[in-house]
Write an enzyme that holds these catalytic residues in place. Sequence first.
Site, PDB file in Angstrom:
ATOM      1  N   HIS A 111      -7.531 -49.753  55.776  1.00 34.34           N
ATOM      2  CA  HIS A 111      -8.212 -50.311  54.598  1.00 34.34           C
ATOM      3  C   HIS A 111      -9.205 -49.267  54.086  1.00 34.34           C
ATOM      4  O   HIS A 111      -9.833 -48.548  54.870  1.00 34.34           O
ATOM      5  CB  HIS A 111      -8.937 -51.604  54.978  1.00 34.34           C
ATOM      6  N   GLU A 181      -3.740 -50.763  47.301  1.00 39.16           N
ATOM      7  CA  GLU A 181      -5.039 -51.283  46.897  1.00 39.16           C
ATOM      8  C   GLU A 181      -5.845 -50.176  46.220  1.00 39.16           C
ATOM      9  O   GLU A 181      -6.495 -49.367  46.901  1.00 39.16           O
ATOM     10  CB  GLU A 181      -5.815 -51.761  48.129  1.00 39.16           C
ATOM     11  N   GLY A 187     -12.917 -55.747  44.969  1.00 39.31           N
ATOM     12  CA  GLY A 187     -14.205 -56.422  44.845  1.00 39.31           C
ATOM     13  C   GLY A 187     -14.919 -56.191  43.529  1.00 39.31           C
ATOM     14  O   GLY A 187     -16.099 -56.515  43.403  1.00 39.31           O
TER      15      GLY A 187
END
Length: 265
Positions: A111, A181, A187
């Site tokens: 991530h 991503e 976010g």
Amino acid sequence: MTEAVLPPPATVAIRPLVAGNWKMNGAKQGLEEALAIRDALAVNVVAADVMICPPATLLMVMAEILAAEAENATLQLGGQDCHVAMAGAHTGDVSAEMLQDAGATAVIVGHSERRVDHAETDGMVRSKAAAAHRAGLAAIVCVGETAGERRAGLTLAIVGRQLAGSLPDGAKAANTVVAYEPVWAIGTGLTPTPTDVAEVHAFIRQALAARYGGEGTQMRILYGGSVKPENARQLMAVANVNGALVGGASLKAKDFLGVVAAYAI
Ligand code: PEP
């Protein structure tokens, strides 16, 4: 002699995956959200696998509660990171085997928050994905460019480099998921256009097929970055998008189910 013309390979539909990444959020009361998701899935059939990746502290208790309350629990569980070793002197770390023992069937690796906060390199991510496979877990391998890299026209170069470096040899469709991503979309409420998502996902599909052959054509490629109930249907309809990795909108059952509803039957 003329070469035999083979029929095109039968295309097997890829079952999508919607995975929620709770990150460093959630205490025991978060269990209620997981139960609400599981209960909703019991009555609203969706054409997708659904997973929550809670913090490691909640994994085992969540697995026990979900299993105890439903014989055919349809909510899968995943970890958010793993160490490359099976066990040993690595204070604060969790191994893939421990996650598997606690009830996970998958683990997120690479991530962008770990790549930044813990200086994880493609090589480290690749070792973690291999550790996941060793433990019998699926590795959800994250890739994605920063805003600056996109502005500089480097998106495909960065994603291509991350894919080549972060995926282990011998990866299979059953044990490997790629999550695209864009870092700038995480976010922030920003998302790429469907055209941009299509371009990157087609590129990833090509790279996976070139490296893994038929297995690469069947690997799931998730889109992640500000997926919400309001945009999920449009993003999930893009070619080569086989589900979503969802952060903020996975913390509340109502929002997460709104995303999952993109796959309502
Ligand atoms: C994530 O961090 O994996 C993510 C997709 O976050 P968000 O949905 O909140 O952008």
